[in-house]
Motif scaffolding. Structure first.
Motif, mmCIF file in Angstrom:
data_model
loop_
_atom_site.group_PDB
_atom_site.id
_atom_site.type_symbol
_atom_site.label_atom_id
_atom_site.label_comp_id
_atom_site.label_asym_id
_atom_site.label_seq_id
_atom_site.Cartn_x
_atom_site.Cartn_y
_atom_site.Cartn_z
ATOM 1 N N VAL A 314 12.938 -12.300 -5.873
ATOM 2 C CA VAL A 314 12.509 -11.062 -6.520
ATOM 3 C C VAL A 314 10.985 -11.091 -6.606
ATOM 4 C CG1 VAL A 314 12.654 -9.609 -8.577
ATOM 5 C CG2 VAL A 314 14.642 -10.958 -7.857
ATOM 6 N N ALA A 315 10.348 -10.110 -5.973
ATOM 7 C CA ALA A 315 8.885 -10.041 -5.974
ATOM 8 C C ALA A 315 8.445 -8.836 -6.785
ATOM 9 C CB ALA A 315 8.372 -9.917 -4.541
ATOM 10 N N SER A 316 7.394 -9.016 -7.577
ATOM 11 C CA SER A 316 6.826 -7.871 -8.281
ATOM 12 C C SER A 316 5.671 -7.325 -7.460
ATOM 13 C CB SER A 316 6.298 -8.312 -9.643
ATOM 14 O OG SER A 316 5.158 -9.119 -9.462
ATOM 15 N N SER A 317 5.402 -6.038 -7.629
ATOM 16 C CA SER A 317 4.221 -5.476 -6.983
ATOM 17 C C SER A 317 3.489 -4.620 -8.000
ATOM 18 C CB SER A 317 4.618 -4.636 -5.768
ATOM 19 O OG SER A 317 3.460 -4.317 -5.027
ATOM 20 N N TYR A 318 2.368 -5.126 -8.487
ATOM 21 C CA TYR A 318 1.605 -4.439 -9.518
ATOM 22 C C TYR A 318 0.305 -3.909 -8.930
ATOM 23 C CZ TYR A 318 -1.005 -3.582 -13.794
ATOM 24 O OH TYR A 318 -1.748 -2.988 -14.769
ATOM 25 N N VAL A 319 0.210 -2.599 -8.784
ATOM 26 C CA VAL A 319 -0.974 -1.942 -8.242
ATOM 27 C C VAL A 319 -1.375 -2.562 -6.904
ATOM 28 C CG1 VAL A 319 -3.155 -0.877 -8.930
ATOM 29 C CG2 VAL A 319 -1.539 -1.531 -10.670
ATOM 30 N N TYR A 320 -2.647 -3.002 -6.723
ATOM 31 C CA TYR A 320 -3.156 -3.472 -5.425
ATOM 32 C C TYR A 320 -4.591 -3.935 -5.640
ATOM 33 C CZ TYR A 320 -4.764 1.102 -6.404
ATOM 34 O OH TYR A 320 -5.291 2.161 -7.104
ATOM 35 N N PRO A 321 -5.119 -4.781 -4.796
ATOM 36 C CA PRO A 321 -6.568 -5.055 -4.822
ATOM 37 C C PRO A 321 -7.306 -3.961 -4.056
ATOM 38 C CG PRO A 321 -5.477 -6.465 -3.228
ATOM 39 C CD PRO A 321 -4.398 -5.618 -3.858
ATOM 40 N N PRO A 322 -8.617 -3.764 -4.307
ATOM 41 C CA PRO A 322 -9.338 -2.654 -3.650
ATOM 42 C C PRO A 322 -9.219 -2.661 -2.125
ATOM 43 C CG PRO A 322 -10.716 -3.636 -5.344
ATOM 44 C CD PRO A 322 -9.476 -4.485 -5.262
ATOM 45 N N SER A 323 -9.115 -3.837 -1.512
ATOM 46 C CA SER A 323 -9.053 -3.893 -0.046
ATOM 47 C C SER A 323 -7.813 -3.191 0.505
ATOM 48 C CB SER A 323 -9.089 -5.349 0.426
ATOM 49 O OG SER A 323 -7.995 -6.059 -0.123
ATOM 50 N N GLN A 324 -6.790 -2.979 -0.364
ATOM 51 C CA GLN A 324 -5.593 -2.281 0.109
ATOM 52 C C GLN A 324 -5.917 -0.829 0.468
ATOM 53 O OE1 GLN A 324 -2.990 -4.243 0.424
ATOM 54 N NE2 GLN A 324 -1.571 -2.752 1.280
#
Ligand SMILES: [Zn+2]
Ligand SMILES: [Zn+2]
Length: 373
Positions: A314-324
């Motif tokens: 199970v992986a969480s995905s919280y927002v993103y870093p700016p490079s995304q």
């Protein structure tokens, strides 16, 4: 100069007000906003779900043109030279660069203890114009902005932020657990996406762009399932045709990898029951990525045995870093002929009509209502 801006005075109360546009500092950029998406988070905030320092100018999914820039500004985040009139989009989150997390985990700027996000800051702090539902936004020195590639229509700029959320979510399944084929996510693999709203559709677009073998869209609205196919879904599971959780899980499992289940499932519904189902959808040793529950929608009832016996990661995905943002722009530029991204903007409003745009988005009648200041 003055800026007409949408103000959420408190949750549920939207007005249009005027603000002074401050002088642009040497490292700052003033943006004249072209359009700004109304996000589910904005709707959540308007319903009182976020304890912010109201009043707030909302809007974190926007693009516009550089109206003025300081003498010291030469390039964007990626090093592209910029000039007045250029079309840009802004990464709304800003890390302080100084706390324990910024010092020790710079790859996770979202963990910053003093993080601020444009579209969620009070107007009582200067500069007031730091939300996208506004004629002008002042981008401060340490905020990251990105020039749109030549030839990419400025409207795509308002999709860069939600596409960063969605593409970052699927990326959570990239790192292989073991260095063998079929661990994690890779080309040719089977991906199921629960929920064909904007984030789900953009996750489907990411799977399409990165060469998924099959993409199974799960939703209960005809129009959204059709849109999922236009974004690259190879198979759809209509929840209404399957009675009960078990039947929905079985339908997705049957569609993935010839009946053993998909390699990766992305939960983009945001309802606890979707998480409960999603946990049981991946094949043995597969991955569930949870991105739908940005807001608190309640608790899920899970049997931990499903995680152990099915060996699910199970992986969480919280927002993103700016490079995304750069990843989003590259995906938009190279896949816009194949995927009808701009069809997500199916309700347009000006500042004075913002209330109806929020209502439409809250009712699920638009993929992304947009405000055009
Ligand atoms: Zn958003
Ligand atoms: Zn910090």
């Amino acid at each position: 100069m003055r800026s007409r801006s949408l103000v959420m005075e408190r949750p549920g109360t939207l007005t249009v007000q005027e603000f002074d546009v401050p002088d642009v500092g040497p490292n700052e950029v003033l943006i004249e906003v072209e359009l700004c998406g109304v996000c589910g988070t904005d709707v959540h905030m308007n319903k009182g779900g976020m304890p912010l320092d109201f009043p707030v100018i909302p809007g974190h999914e926007f693009s516009g043109r550089i109206a003025a820039m300081g003498d010291a500004v030469e390039s964007d985040f990626a090093g592209n030279p910029v000039a007045e009139g250029d079309a840009v989009t802004v990464c709304p989150g800003r890390a302080c660069g100084d706390c324990w997390f910024c010092d020790n985990l710079p790859q996770r700027p979202t963990a910053c203890q003093n993080r601020t996000v444009y579209g969620f800051v009070g107007t009582s702090q200067e500069p007031a114009i730091r939300g996208g539902m506004s004629e002008y936004v002042l981008v401060e020195a340490d905020a990251d902005f990105f020039r749109l590639p030549d030839g990419l229509d400025i409207e795509y700029g308002a999709l860069v932020e939600p596409f960063a959320v969605a593409s970052y979510a699927l990326s959570q399944a990239f790192p292989p657990g073991l260095p063998f084929a079929r661990e994690g996510y890779g080309p040719g693999q089977s991906v199921a996406v629960q929920g064909a709203g904007p984030i789900g559709l953009l996750a489907i677009a990411t799977a399409t762009a990165t060469g998924a073998g099959e993409i199974i869209a799960v939703d209960m609205i005809d129009e959204r399932l059709e849109m999922a196919e236009r974004f690259g879904a190879t198979d759809v599971v209509d929840v209404r045709e399957h009675e009960g959780d078990d039947a929905v899980v079985e339908a997705v499992t049957a569609a993935g990898n010839g009946g053993v289940g998909p390699d990766v499932v992305v939960e983009a519904v945001g309802h606890p029951s979707a998480f409960e189902q999603g946990l049981r959808m991946p094949r043995q040793g597969g991955t569930l990525v949870e991105v739908g529950h940005f807001a608190d929608a309640g608790t899920a009832e899970i049997n931990p045995m499903h995680i152990v016996q099915n060996d699910v990661s199970v992986a969480s995905s919280y927002v993103y870093p700016p490079s995304q943002f750069q990843t989003s722009l590259t995906l938009l530029q190279h896949h816009r002929d194949r995927i009808p991204f701009l069809d997500l903007f199916n309700y347009r409003a000006d500042l004075s009509e913002a209330e109806s745009a929020f209502e439409t988005q809250a009712a699920g009648d638009s993929y992304r209502a947009t405000i055009h200041p």
